[in-house]
Design a protein around this motif. Structure first.
Motif, PDB file in Angstrom:
ATOM      1  N   ILE A  28       0.839  -1.200   0.000  1.00  0.00           N
ATOM      2  CA  ILE A  28       0.000   0.000   0.000  1.00  0.00           C
ATOM      3  C   ILE A  28       0.873   1.249   0.000  1.00  0.00           C
ATOM      4  CG2 ILE A  28      -1.570   1.401   1.407  1.00  0.00           C
ATOM      5  CD1 ILE A  28      -2.912  -1.135   2.288  1.00  0.00           C
ATOM      6  N   GLY A  29       1.991   1.148   0.689  1.00  0.00           N
ATOM      7  CA  GLY A  29       2.875   2.299   0.831  1.00  0.00           C
ATOM      8  C   GLY A  29       3.692   2.620  -0.402  1.00  0.00           C
ATOM      9  N   ASP A  30       3.651   1.757  -1.403  1.00  0.00           N
ATOM     10  CA  ASP A  30       4.424   2.105  -2.600  1.00  0.00           C
ATOM     11  C   ASP A  30       3.713   3.217  -3.367  1.00  0.00           C
ATOM     12  OD1 ASP A  30       2.757   1.211  -4.737  1.00  0.00           O
ATOM     13  OD2 ASP A  30       3.520  -0.815  -4.584  1.00  0.00           O
ATOM     14  N   GLN A  31       4.393   3.758  -4.318  1.00  0.00           N
ATOM     15  CA  GLN A  31       3.906   4.957  -4.999  1.00  0.00           C
ATOM     16  C   GLN A  31       2.735   4.703  -5.941  1.00  0.00           C
ATOM     17  OE1 GLN A  31       7.029   7.040  -7.002  1.00  0.00           O
ATOM     18  NE2 GLN A  31       5.723   8.734  -7.602  1.00  0.00           N
ATOM     19  N   TRP A  32       2.583   3.482  -6.454  1.00  0.00           N
ATOM     20  CA  TRP A  32       1.659   3.282  -7.566  1.00  0.00           C
ATOM     21  C   TRP A  32       0.484   2.350  -7.302  1.00  0.00           C
ATOM     22  CZ3 TRP A  32       2.412   7.038 -10.622  1.00  0.00           C
ATOM     23  CH2 TRP A  32       3.700   7.556 -10.804  1.00  0.00           C
ATOM     24  N   SER A  33       0.566   1.452  -6.341  1.00  0.00           N
ATOM     25  CA  SER A  33      -0.471   0.435  -6.159  1.00  0.00           C
ATOM     26  C   SER A  33      -1.862   1.016  -5.948  1.00  0.00           C
ATOM     27  CB  SER A  33      -0.122  -0.501  -5.003  1.00  0.00           C
ATOM     28  OG  SER A  33       0.994  -1.287  -5.333  1.00  0.00           O
ATOM     29  N   LEU A  34      -1.990   1.987  -5.062  1.00  0.00           N
ATOM     30  CA  LEU A  34      -3.309   2.573  -4.817  1.00  0.00           C
ATOM     31  C   LEU A  34      -3.851   3.267  -6.057  1.00  0.00           C
ATOM     32  CD1 LEU A  34      -3.038   4.016  -1.191  1.00  0.00           C
ATOM     33  CD2 LEU A  34      -4.074   1.880  -1.945  1.00  0.00           C
ATOM     34  N   LEU A  35      -2.983   3.916  -6.804  1.00  0.00           N
ATOM     35  CA  LEU A  35      -3.432   4.579  -8.039  1.00  0.00           C
ATOM     36  C   LEU A  35      -3.923   3.562  -9.064  1.00  0.00           C
ATOM     37  CD1 LEU A  35      -0.730   7.351  -8.462  1.00  0.00           C
ATOM     38  CD2 LEU A  35      -3.162   7.682  -8.024  1.00  0.00           C
ATOM     39  N   VAL A  36      -3.226   2.454  -9.172  1.00  0.00           N
ATOM     40  CA  VAL A  36      -3.646   1.415 -10.110  1.00  0.00           C
ATOM     41  C   VAL A  36      -4.992   0.841  -9.681  1.00  0.00           C
ATOM     42  CG1 VAL A  36      -3.111  -0.900 -10.986  1.00  0.00           C
ATOM     43  CG2 VAL A  36      -1.322   0.838 -10.907  1.00  0.00           C
ATOM     44  N   LEU A  37      -5.139   0.531  -8.398  1.00  0.00           N
ATOM     45  CA  LEU A  37      -6.406  -0.015  -7.914  1.00  0.00           C
ATOM     46  C   LEU A  37      -7.548   0.972  -8.123  1.00  0.00           C
ATOM     47  CD1 LEU A  37      -5.178  -1.741  -4.635  1.00  0.00           C
ATOM     48  CD2 LEU A  37      -5.822  -2.849  -6.789  1.00  0.00           C
ATOM     49  N   ALA A  38      -7.311   2.234  -7.815  1.00  0.00           N
ATOM     50  CA  ALA A  38      -8.354   3.251  -7.996  1.00  0.00           C
ATOM     51  C   ALA A  38      -8.714   3.407  -9.474  1.00  0.00           C
ATOM     52  CB  ALA A  38      -7.893   4.583  -7.415  1.00  0.00           C
ATOM     53  N   THR A  39      -7.737   3.316 -10.341  1.00  0.00           N
ATOM     54  CA  THR A  39      -7.987   3.454 -11.778  1.00  0.00           C
ATOM     55  C   THR A  39      -8.755   2.257 -12.327  1.00  0.00           C
ATOM     56  OG1 THR A  39      -5.951   4.759 -11.953  1.00  0.00           O
ATOM     57  CG2 THR A  39      -6.858   3.908 -14.004  1.00  0.00           C
ATOM     58  N   LEU A  40      -8.546   1.086 -11.736  1.00  0.00           N
ATOM     59  CA  LEU A  40      -9.271  -0.111 -12.171  1.00  0.00           C
ATOM     60  C   LEU A  40     -10.650  -0.237 -11.524  1.00  0.00           C
ATOM     61  CD1 LEU A  40      -6.440  -2.801 -12.244  1.00  0.00           C
ATOM     62  CD2 LEU A  40      -7.746  -1.926 -14.193  1.00  0.00           C
ATOM     63  N   ALA A  41     -10.941   0.579 -10.528  1.00  0.00           N
ATOM     64  CA  ALA A  41     -12.213   0.464  -9.807  1.00  0.00           C
ATOM     65  C   ALA A  41     -13.439   0.530 -10.727  1.00  0.00           C
ATOM     66  CB  ALA A  41     -12.299   1.517  -8.709  1.00  0.00           C
ATOM     67  N   PRO A  42     -13.472   1.421 -11.720  1.00  0.00           N
ATOM     68  CA  PRO A  42     -14.674   1.494 -12.574  1.00  0.00           C
ATOM     69  C   PRO A  42     -14.863   0.281 -13.483  1.00  0.00           C
ATOM     70  CG  PRO A  42     -13.412   3.530 -12.701  1.00  0.00           C
ATOM     71  CD  PRO A  42     -12.557   2.527 -11.989  1.00  0.00           C
ATOM     72  N   GLY A  43     -13.775  -0.456 -13.751  1.00  0.00           N
ATOM     73  CA  GLY A  43     -13.926  -1.609 -14.627  1.00  0.00           C
ATOM     74  C   GLY A  43     -12.650  -1.976 -15.354  1.00  0.00           C
ATOM     75  N   VAL A  44     -12.784  -2.842 -16.334  1.00  0.00           N
ATOM     76  CA  VAL A  44     -11.670  -3.400 -17.093  1.00  0.00           C
ATOM     77  C   VAL A  44     -10.945  -2.306 -17.873  1.00  0.00           C
ATOM     78  CG1 VAL A  44     -11.092  -5.014 -18.950  1.00  0.00           C
ATOM     79  CG2 VAL A  44     -12.861  -5.606 -17.295  1.00  0.00           C
ATOM     80  N   LYS A  45      -9.611  -2.399 -17.866  1.00  0.00           N
ATOM     81  CA  LYS A  45      -8.779  -1.434 -18.616  1.00  0.00           C
ATOM     82  C   LYS A  45      -7.643  -2.177 -19.305  1.00  0.00           C
ATOM     83  CE  LYS A  45     -10.423   2.312 -16.363  1.00  0.00           C
ATOM     84  NZ  LYS A  45     -10.974   3.495 -16.826  1.00  0.00           N
ATOM     85  N   ARG A  46      -7.238  -1.629 -20.432  1.00  0.00           N
ATOM     86  CA  ARG A  46      -6.039  -2.108 -21.103  1.00  0.00           C
ATOM     87  C   ARG A  46      -4.839  -1.358 -20.533  1.00  0.00           C
ATOM     88  NH1 ARG A  46      -7.316  -2.714 -27.403  1.00  0.00           N
ATOM     89  NH2 ARG A  46      -5.276  -3.695 -27.293  1.00  0.00           N
ATOM     90  N   PHE A  47      -3.647  -1.897 -20.776  1.00  0.00           N
ATOM     91  CA  PHE A  47      -2.419  -1.304 -20.247  1.00  0.00           C
ATOM     92  C   PHE A  47      -2.296   0.156 -20.653  1.00  0.00           C
ATOM     93  CE2 PHE A  47       2.054  -0.246 -20.154  1.00  0.00           C
ATOM     94  CZ  PHE A  47       2.510  -0.844 -18.995  1.00  0.00           C
ATOM     95  N   SER A  48      -2.534   0.437 -21.921  1.00  0.00           N
ATOM     96  CA  SER A  48      -2.380   1.812 -22.410  1.00  0.00           C
ATOM     97  C   SER A  48      -3.387   2.756 -21.756  1.00  0.00           C
ATOM     98  CB  SER A  48      -2.503   1.866 -23.931  1.00  0.00           C
ATOM     99  OG  SER A  48      -3.763   1.369 -24.341  1.00  0.00           O
ATOM    100  N   GLN A  49      -4.595   2.267 -21.455  1.00  0.00           N
ATOM    101  CA  GLN A  49      -5.583   3.096 -20.756  1.00  0.00           C
ATOM    102  C   GLN A  49      -5.094   3.415 -19.344  1.00  0.00           C
ATOM    103  OE1 GLN A  49      -8.833   0.185 -21.534  1.00  0.00           O
ATOM    104  NE2 GLN A  49     -10.057   2.019 -21.875  1.00  0.00           N
ATOM    105  N   LEU A  50      -4.572   2.407 -18.664  1.00  0.00           N
ATOM    106  CA  LEU A  50      -4.047   2.628 -17.311  1.00  0.00           C
ATOM    107  C   LEU A  50      -2.916   3.653 -17.344  1.00  0.00           C
ATOM    108  CD1 LEU A  50      -3.962  -1.040 -16.005  1.00  0.00           C
ATOM    109  CD2 LEU A  50      -5.327   0.832 -15.064  1.00  0.00           C
ATOM    110  N   GLU A  51      -2.011   3.460 -18.279  1.00  0.00           N
ATOM    111  CA  GLU A  51      -0.865   4.357 -18.412  1.00  0.00           C
ATOM    112  C   GLU A  51      -1.324   5.795 -18.660  1.00  0.00           C
ATOM    113  OE1 GLU A  51       3.351   4.218 -20.758  1.00  0.00           O
ATOM    114  OE2 GLU A  51       1.567   3.533 -21.835  1.00  0.00           O
ATOM    115  N   ARG A  52      -2.285   5.965 -19.525  1.00  0.00           N
ATOM    116  CA  ARG A  52      -2.806   7.299 -19.862  1.00  0.00           C
ATOM    117  C   ARG A  52      -3.531   7.927 -18.665  1.00  0.00           C
ATOM    118  NH1 ARG A  52      -4.430   5.683 -24.439  1.00  0.00           N
ATOM    119  NH2 ARG A  52      -6.485   5.004 -23.786  1.00  0.00           N
ATOM    120  N   GLU A  53      -4.370   7.159 -17.978  1.00  0.00           N
ATOM    121  CA  GLU A  53      -5.154   7.700 -16.880  1.00  0.00           C
ATOM    122  C   GLU A  53      -4.317   7.997 -15.645  1.00  0.00           C
ATOM    123  OE1 GLU A  53      -8.851   5.649 -16.097  1.00  0.00           O
ATOM    124  OE2 GLU A  53      -9.140   5.282 -18.239  1.00  0.00           O
TER     125      GLU A  53
END
Length: 115
Positions: A19-44
């Motif tokens: 949880i304390g790393d820089q990116w995990s929470l952001l990735v989880l929050a970005t995936l919360a609305p639904g399925v994403k491709r790698f490029s969508q995650l990277e962009r968001e």
């Protein structure tokens, strides 16, 4: 898994480690609305490198928070989604985010006084 003083696995240390790393929470929050491709995650997410995003996704997948699905197409389509475990973490994560937002100014003020 990190251990406590008795040598037993310590669940909170293990969870706080990622949880304390820089990116995990952001990735989880970005995936919360639904399925994403790698490029969508990277962009968001924005300022994450491809290498770090890939590493974070692998770790979240290994820990059971994210599922990766590869579709047999040309070029291959890879999608990421939260697993039931990942979805179960959303509410505690949102509580932590709300707390951080509510206390950000107080923390910044305390840091200024301490320096």
């Amino acid at each position: 898994m990190p251990a406590d003083a008795s040598g037993q696995p310590c669940a909170i240390r293990d969870v706080l480690d990622w949880i304390g790393d820089q990116w995990s929470l952001l990735v989880l929050a970005t995936l919360a609305p639904g399925v994403k491709r790698f490029s969508q995650l990277e962009r968001e997410i924005g300022d994450v490198s491809k290498q770090m995003l890939s590493k974070t996704l692998r770790r979240l997948e290994q820990d059971g928070f994210v599922a990766r699905e590869v579709h047999a197409e040309v070029p291959p389509r890879v999608e990421y989604r939260l697993t039931p475990l990942g979805m179960s973490f959303l509410e505690p994560m949102r509580g932590l985010i709300r707390w951080a937002e509510a206390n950000q100014a107080a923390i910044a003020a305390a840091r200024r006084v301490a320096t």
